[in-house]
Design an enzyme around this catalytic site. Sequence first.
Site, mmCIF file in Angstrom:
data_model
loop_
_atom_site.group_PDB
_atom_site.id
_atom_site.type_symbol
_atom_site.label_atom_id
_atom_site.label_comp_id
_atom_site.label_asym_id
_atom_site.label_seq_id
_atom_site.Cartn_x
_atom_site.Cartn_y
_atom_site.Cartn_z
ATOM 1 N N ASN A 9 0.873 -1.178 0.000
ATOM 2 C CA ASN A 9 0.000 0.000 0.000
ATOM 3 C C ASN A 9 0.909 1.227 0.000
ATOM 4 O O ASN A 9 1.473 1.581 1.040
ATOM 5 C CB ASN A 9 -0.908 0.005 1.226
ATOM 6 C CG ASN A 9 -1.852 1.199 1.251
ATOM 7 O OD1 ASN A 9 -1.670 2.168 0.514
ATOM 8 N ND2 ASN A 9 -2.856 1.138 2.090
ATOM 9 N N PRO A 10 1.089 1.894 -1.143
ATOM 10 C CA PRO A 10 2.062 2.999 -1.229
ATOM 11 C C PRO A 10 1.720 4.184 -0.340
ATOM 12 O O PRO A 10 2.596 4.989 -0.009
ATOM 13 C CB PRO A 10 2.008 3.405 -2.715
ATOM 14 C CG PRO A 10 1.316 2.291 -3.417
ATOM 15 C CD PRO A 10 0.398 1.666 -2.413
ATOM 16 N N GLY A 13 1.660 4.700 6.132
ATOM 17 C CA GLY A 13 2.816 5.193 6.881
ATOM 18 C C GLY A 13 3.423 6.445 6.315
ATOM 19 O O GLY A 13 4.644 6.578 6.225
ATOM 20 N N THR A 40 -1.369 -1.427 -4.311
ATOM 21 C CA THR A 40 -2.787 -1.085 -4.215
ATOM 22 C C THR A 40 -3.023 0.346 -4.687
ATOM 23 O O THR A 40 -2.188 1.222 -4.478
ATOM 24 C CB THR A 40 -3.298 -1.242 -2.774
ATOM 25 O OG1 THR A 40 -2.645 -0.284 -1.933
ATOM 26 C CG2 THR A 40 -3.038 -2.636 -2.246
ATOM 27 N N GLY A 66 -0.658 -0.836 6.616
ATOM 28 C CA GLY A 66 -1.215 -0.734 7.956
ATOM 29 C C GLY A 66 -2.223 -1.826 8.238
ATOM 30 O O GLY A 66 -2.409 -2.752 7.438
ATOM 31 N N ASP A 67 -2.897 -1.718 9.389
ATOM 32 C CA ASP A 67 -3.841 -2.756 9.806
ATOM 33 C C ASP A 67 -4.970 -2.943 8.787
ATOM 34 O O ASP A 67 -5.441 -4.063 8.581
ATOM 35 C CB ASP A 67 -4.436 -2.408 11.177
ATOM 36 C CG ASP A 67 -3.432 -2.602 12.314
ATOM 37 O OD1 ASP A 67 -2.562 -3.486 12.182
ATOM 38 O OD2 ASP A 67 -3.517 -1.891 13.316
ATOM 39 N N GLY A 68 -5.406 -1.865 8.143
ATOM 40 C CA GLY A 68 -6.476 -1.981 7.153
ATOM 41 C C GLY A 68 -6.050 -2.803 5.949
ATOM 42 O O GLY A 68 -6.817 -3.640 5.443
ATOM 43 N N TYR A 218 -10.109 -17.772 21.058
ATOM 44 C CA TYR A 218 -11.202 -17.008 21.678
ATOM 45 C C TYR A 218 -11.274 -15.585 21.126
ATOM 46 O O TYR A 218 -10.262 -15.008 20.707
ATOM 47 C CB TYR A 218 -11.003 -16.912 23.189
ATOM 48 C CG TYR A 218 -11.348 -18.173 23.942
ATOM 49 C CD1 TYR A 218 -12.671 -18.496 24.252
ATOM 50 C CD2 TYR A 218 -10.331 -19.051 24.349
ATOM 51 C CE1 TYR A 218 -12.978 -19.658 24.942
ATOM 52 C CE2 TYR A 218 -10.643 -20.215 25.044
ATOM 53 C CZ TYR A 218 -11.961 -20.513 25.341
ATOM 54 O OH TYR A 218 -12.268 -21.668 26.024
ATOM 55 N N ASP A 276 -11.231 0.710 10.334
ATOM 56 C CA ASP A 276 -12.041 1.235 9.234
ATOM 57 C C ASP A 276 -13.523 1.025 9.531
ATOM 58 O O ASP A 276 -13.898 0.159 10.313
ATOM 59 C CB ASP A 276 -11.677 0.538 7.911
ATOM 60 C CG ASP A 276 -10.286 0.901 7.437
ATOM 61 O OD1 ASP A 276 -9.895 2.080 7.582
ATOM 62 O OD2 ASP A 276 -9.571 0.008 6.933
#
Length: 298
Positions: A9-10, A13, A40, A66-68, A218, A276
């Site tokens: 993902n350019p 960050g 992306t 990132g997390d997304g 869990y 998101d």
Amino acid sequence: MTKAVLIVNPSSGGEKGKEYTEFALEILKSMYDDVVLKETAKGGDAEEFSEAAAKERVEAVIVMGGDGTVNECISGLAEEEYRPKLGIIPLGTVNDLGRALGIPLNPEAAIQMLPDAVTKKLDVGKVNDGYFINVIAIGKIPEAVKDVDIDQKTRLGSLSYLIEGAKAFNDSQSYPFELILDDDEVIEQESSLVLIVLTNSVGGFENMLPDAKIDDGYLHLVALKGKTLMDKVKLIPKVISGNVTNADQTLYRKFKSGKIAVTEEAIELVSNIDGDQGDNLPLTVKVLPSHITIFVPA
């Protein structure tokens, strides 16, 4: 012949993705015979790329973002019968999954780790027809955090989330939740914040839920009971010290499947999934134990 796909993902960050791509390619080409780069350009691209890589049965998918972006990659792999090993090069604002896995948050160090990495199994959460890897958040604070724009995240990093969250911190609005856990426990709880968590790291707080492991099978639910500002202030030291689960101001349960709803039909409440915007309530959730094989430091 071994093959890996590098998904970047350019814009993650502060647009550092471009800076580290060549180094990542260099390292991966020393590990695999063929390495394909996919960048992306819009939401959904990472999911599409990882799904295609699984169908091609490549050895590994490495995601830089990132997390997304990581969420998208895991969503692309989750439905497939064959799932390649997954590597993460953290580039986002918070990088909760990277923190939980012990992956270096410095992208260069995370890339250098890959040749000597070992693999572990990772639980994945399913929410309605989608997936999550870290946290579902519902309430006033995640509502505020979802409005943080890309420019603000680029300039301020995780501080941007803190600023927007703090603005909502004094809001006393709460919602009437119905929590159905593992089919046999029904809880009605008024709360301003409900979290459903897979790992110990939430919003950059790495010790918030010390008992939550990446492979414990869990989901971990935390609901804030208190309505007043003082109730919330009392909770801050417990968040930092990892005592949230036994705090008077919180409801805590660990469970494997459940449904999260509001009891008043007139209330429309949207979830925040891995940072998101997610689905409106009600949500049906379950854990997929040890669903992904992931690279971690040796």
